[in-house]
Design a protein around this motif. Structure first.
Motif, short mmCIF file in Angstrom:
data_model
loop_
_atom_site.label_atom_id
_atom_site.label_comp_id
_atom_site.label_asym_id
_atom_site.label_seq_id
_atom_site.Cartn_x
_atom_site.Cartn_y
_atom_site.Cartn_z
N GLY A 1 -2.77 -6.98 1.37
CA GLY A 1 -3.20 -5.32 1.17
C GLY A 1 -3.52 -4.48 -0.05
O GLY A 1 -4.04 -3.84 0.08
N LYS A 2 -3.88 -5.88 -1.08
CA LYS A 2 -3.73 -5.22 -2.37
C LYS A 2 -5.11 -4.76 -2.77
O LYS A 2 -5.86 -4.09 -3.18
N THR A 3 -6.58 -5.26 -2.09
CA THR A 3 -7.88 -4.87 -1.99
C THR A 3 -7.82 -3.09 -2.31
O THR A 3 -8.28 -3.15 -2.43
N LEU A 4 -7.34 -3.16 -0.23
CA LEU A 4 -7.63 -1.83 -0.18
C LEU A 4 -6.61 -1.12 -0.77
O LEU A 4 -6.89 0.37 -0.57
N ALA A 5 -5.64 -1.34 -1.13
CA ALA A 5 -4.86 -0.32 -2.10
C ALA A 5 -5.59 -0.29 -3.45
O ALA A 5 -5.42 0.66 -3.74
N GLN B 1 0.86 -1.46 0.18
CA GLN B 1 0.20 -0.27 0.14
C GLN B 1 0.74 0.73 0.00
O GLN B 1 0.73 2.13 -0.59
N ARG B 2 2.06 1.14 0.61
CA ARG B 2 3.15 2.81 0.72
C ARG B 2 3.34 2.38 -0.79
O ARG B 2 3.91 3.80 -0.97
N GLN B 3 3.09 1.52 -1.30
CA GLN B 3 4.18 2.07 -2.74
C GLN B 3 2.55 2.45 -3.89
O GLN B 3 3.20 2.84 -4.79
#
Length: 205
Positions: free
Chosen positions: A75-79, A53-55
């Protein structure tokens, strides 16, 4: 490479290579202009963004395309969802005025479609609405939801194609497209459906 994250550009325009946006460290750095999102993240008791997410957020919030290869739990879904919410909120045409959804998320299985929709519902943001469309269930409820008007449609390729053919899913105004587990969909033979979507949505996506 840091935290096992590798970043690179796979396409350039006129051989001009733009620098990749720098990663962020906190939720506040990404969403300082969106306090309602920060409130939702606090409710979910998240302490800090994942490395992915940071990137991802600086790239997606700048309006660029991104391909992400990551393991489960990264965390890709929230990303991809939080920038999608902001994208919807930034539309100049209201939901009542436009035809069809703004966001389309395509995933290979109904289990994944349902899971993504649960995440959308979990993070309430400015009345954004969504619906799932997938095979194996009565399509009448899906059609009714589409006719009522939603911001986000989460679909399996087969049912999506079916609803497009019948004119009940209008994709011309989609400006934000997510292909979740795209490699798996290609392996399952859904390339024609994916190509049709890519050619059918707004060129300015």
């Amino acid at each position: 490479m840091k935290n096992n994250i590798v970043m690179d550009r796979i396409m350039t325009k006129d051989d001009i290579v733009k620098p990749i946006p720098k990663p962020l460290l906190t939720f506040e750095q990404a969403f300082y202009n969106y306090p309602e999102i920060l409130v939702e993240l606090k409710k979910a008791k998240f302490e800090k963004p994942t490395h992915l997410q940071r990137q991802a957020w600086p790239i997606l919030l700048s309006g660029e395309d991104m391909i992400c290869i990551a393991q489960a739990g990264s965390g890709k879904t929230l990303a991809f969802l939080l920038p999608a919410f902001i994208h919807i909120d930034g539309q100049t045409i209201t939901k009542e005025e436009r035809r069809g959804p703004t966001i389309l998320i395509v995933a290979p299985t109904r289990e994944l479609v349902i899971q993504i929709n649960k995440e959308v519902i979990k993070y309430q943001y400015r009345g954004i609405t969504s619906c799932c469309v997938y095979g194996g269930v009565d399509r009448k409820k899906e059609v009714a939801a589409l006719q009522e008007g939603v911001d986000i449609v989460i679909a399996t390729p087969g049912r999506m194609n079916d609803l497009m053919n019948s004119g009940e899913l209008y994709i011309e105004n989609i400006t934000y497209l997510i292909l979740d587990e795209a490699d798996r969909m290609l392996d399952m033979g859904f390339e024609p459906q994916i190509r049709r979507v890519l050619y059918g949505i707004r060129p300015t996506r």
